[in-house]
Design an enzyme around this catalytic site. Structure first.
Site, short mmCIF file in Angstrom:
data_model
loop_
_atom_site.label_atom_id
_atom_site.label_comp_id
_atom_site.label_asym_id
_atom_site.label_seq_id
_atom_site.Cartn_x
_atom_site.Cartn_y
_atom_site.Cartn_z
N GLY A 1 0.77 -1.24 0.00
CA GLY A 1 0.00 0.00 0.00
C GLY A 1 0.79 1.28 0.00
N GLU B 1 4.09 -6.66 1.68
CA GLU B 1 3.69 -7.08 0.33
C GLU B 1 3.64 -5.87 -0.60
OE1 GLU B 1 -0.21 -8.65 1.01
OE2 GLU B 1 0.49 -10.36 2.16
N PRO B 2 4.75 -5.21 -0.85
CA PRO B 2 4.70 -4.01 -1.69
C PRO B 2 4.64 -4.33 -3.18
CG PRO B 2 6.95 -4.44 -1.04
CD PRO B 2 6.11 -5.53 -0.40
N ARG C 1 3.40 -1.39 -5.88
CA ARG C 1 3.61 -0.08 -6.49
C ARG C 1 4.93 0.58 -6.10
NH1 ARG C 1 -1.05 2.94 -7.77
NH2 ARG C 1 -2.12 1.67 -6.21
N ARG D 1 -5.72 3.08 -15.59
CA ARG D 1 -5.81 3.76 -14.30
C ARG D 1 -6.54 5.11 -14.35
NH1 ARG D 1 -2.32 5.25 -11.18
NH2 ARG D 1 -3.28 4.37 -9.33
N CYS E 1 -13.34 3.98 -28.23
CA CYS E 1 -14.66 4.62 -28.33
C CYS E 1 -15.34 4.70 -26.97
CB CYS E 1 -15.50 3.88 -29.33
SG CYS E 1 -14.72 3.97 -30.94
N1 LLP Z 1 -1.26 -7.10 -0.71
C1 LLP Z 1 -2.56 -7.26 -1.00
C2 LLP Z 1 -3.34 -8.25 -0.26
C3 LLP Z 1 -3.16 -6.47 -2.00
O1 LLP Z 1 -4.44 -6.62 -2.28
C4 LLP Z 1 -2.37 -5.52 -2.71
C5 LLP Z 1 -2.95 -4.69 -3.77
C6 LLP Z 1 -1.00 -5.41 -2.38
C7 LLP Z 1 -0.48 -6.21 -1.36
C8 LLP Z 1 -0.06 -4.45 -3.07
O2 LLP Z 1 -0.40 -3.14 -2.86
P1 LLP Z 1 0.57 -1.95 -3.35
O3 LLP Z 1 1.83 -2.01 -2.53
O4 LLP Z 1 0.84 -2.15 -4.79
O5 LLP Z 1 -0.23 -0.73 -3.11
N2 LLP Z 1 -5.12 -1.43 -9.55
C9 LLP Z 1 -5.04 -0.43 -8.51
C10 LLP Z 1 -4.38 -0.97 -7.26
C11 LLP Z 1 -5.06 -2.20 -6.72
C12 LLP Z 1 -4.31 -2.80 -5.56
C13 LLP Z 1 -4.84 -4.14 -5.23
N3 LLP Z 1 -4.18 -4.77 -4.12
C14 LLP Z 1 -4.30 0.80 -9.04
O6 LLP Z 1 -3.96 0.84 -10.20
O7 LLP Z 1 -4.10 1.76 -8.29
#
Ligand code: LLP
Length: 404
Positions: free
Chosen positions: A233, A268-269, A271, A307, A338
């Site tokens: 996150g 669990e990163p 992004r 996005r 479209c």
């Molecule tokens: N762990 C779990 C259980 C998750 O559901 C997610 C993301 C992550 C880790 C990784 O999160 P991050 O570090 O990447 O924020 N498609 C959306 C984002 C959806 C995220 C879904 N879960 C976007 O483009 O912003």
């Protein structure tokens, strides 16, 4: 990504040259940016010494996964496809966690067979399903339990996952009872308490609340969790003036938490590892000078990068060749699909542009190619990886004949 003589480069390679050779739209990734991001992430949480499981859903390119594995990360997977892919890359099962609300029998069976580090369960039904498989295989399965802490992560509502109305995790109230149940099962080994409250989080306060909720629940369950999985996150800076997460603060909050609770942290990163390492190169097909709006019609579209259309996400768009001529008219950067939502950005003024000019959409390494589709029967773009002056095609452009 940097400009040299007003021309954009990725590492030592000119974007113009790449577009000429490989065509557009084109996803380009910087190897050294990925490397730096991983090093920075590790450094930010040095005192915690976490297990870092890259969230594969953000980018599942096999070449990038190989790099990420080489740099010591494990994986957070959410489907059989992702699990098989990280195993193929050679990720150690003991560095893989499996998340998701709807893991089916087949997926759980594979995860159990491969003896991955943890399956983070999200419902009583899932627990029963795992017990069934464990009984059949006569083995003990390591599981985590995902908590829904009912916290607003103060991010886009569509990517918030830890409020009580969200489908994820088990509520605080139900969790204590379910922990008891798991502990009485002879085939389940409760190793972890997991959370993931949302994505693109730039304010540390929701994380602080989350740690407090976890601490309370550890007391209530009286269980010794070997791991606390804090999910991912961590937000990145999509716009020049946007806020960034205060890692120092987050890390010190976790350190304080660890002083009171003897356990090991998992992250669990997604992004924060890959987001700013990728750009999408697109060519301007037409410029339509309407009465009050200049429509810059690009050859990239919402099928390549969804996005902005899906979340109203903002990505910077930069001209690959800079000039100093400012045009004071509303510019709408759109694709050819479209749908009115097929729009990347709206800017009050922009430098002078011409048809066939190249544009770079920034920070698309995470949830860019991963969410691409064949909508409007458009082929998916190619992906390339740049390491200093070396260029490697890591996904070939899809061929139209394969779609028809
Ligand atoms: N762990 C779990 C259980 C998750 O559901 C997610 C993301 C992550 C880790 C990784 O999160 P991050 O570090 O990447 O924020 N498609 C959306 C984002 C959806 C995220 C879904 N879960 C976007 O483009 O912003």
């Amino acid at each position: 990504m940097k400009y040299k003589n007003k021309k954009l480069y990725i590492e030592n390679v000119s974007i113009e040259k790449l577009a000429k050779k490989y065509g557009t739209p084109l996803y380009c990734y910087s190897f050294n940016k990925i490397k730096d991001n991983i090093a920075n992430f590790k450094n930010n949480f040095k005192s915690i010494n976490p297990t870092i499981c890259f969230s594969v859903k953000s980018n599942s390119n096999i070449h990038l996964l190989k790099i990420i594995k080489k740099m010591g990360l494990g994986a957070d997977v959410v489907s059989k496809g992702e699990l098989l892919k990280v195993l193929k890359v050679g990720m150690e099962p003991k560095k893989i966690v499996f998340s998701g609300v709807g893991k089916d029998y087949d997926e759980l069976n594979l995860a159990i067979k491969k003896k991955i580090l943890l399956i983070n369960v999200e419902s009583e039904s899932e627990i029963k399903q795992i017990e069934k498989i464990a009984n059949k295989r006569k083995i003990k399965v390591n599981i985590g339990i995902r908590l829904n802490p009912d916290i607003d992560p103060l991010t886009n509502s569509k990517i918030s996952t830890g409020r009580k109305e969200d489908k994820f995790g088990i509520s605080k109230k139900q969790l204590v009872k379910i922990v008891k149940k798991i502990k009485s099962s002879k085939n389940l080994n409760l190793q972890c308490l997991s959370v993931h409250i949302g994505s693109q989080i730039t304010n540390y306060k929701p994380y602080s609340k989350m740690l407090n909720v976890i601490e309370n629940l550890i007391k209530k369950t009286k269980h010794n969790f070997n791991y606390i999985d804090l999910g991912g996150g961590m937000g990145i800076k999509y716009e020049k003036n946007s806020k960034e997460l205060n890692y120092k603060k987050y890390s010190s909050l976790i350190s304080r938490f660890l002083k009171k609770n003897k356990t090991k942290i998992i992250f669990e990163p997604g992004r924060s590892i890959i987001g700013n390492a990728g750009i999408l190169i697109s060519k301007i097909t037409y410029i339509k000078d309407a009465i009050k709006i200049k429509f810059v019609i690009m050859d990239a579209a919402m099928n390549d990068l969804i996005r902005p259309a899906l979340y109203g996400a903002k990505h910077e768009i930069k001209a690959v060749k800079k000039n100093n001529i400012k045009i004071n008219k509303l510019h709408e950067f759109v694709g050819p699909v479209c749908e009115t939502s097929d729009k990347f950005s709206s800017l009050k003024k922009y430098q002078k542009l011409h048809e066939n000019d190249l544009l770079a959409i920034y920070d698309v390494g995470a949830y860019g190619m991963a969410l691409s589709s064949n909508y409007n029967l458009r082929t998916k773009p190619a992906e390339i990886l740049v390491n200093r002056s070396r260029v490697k095609v890591i996904t070939k452009r899809q061929l139209i004949k394969n779609l028809i």
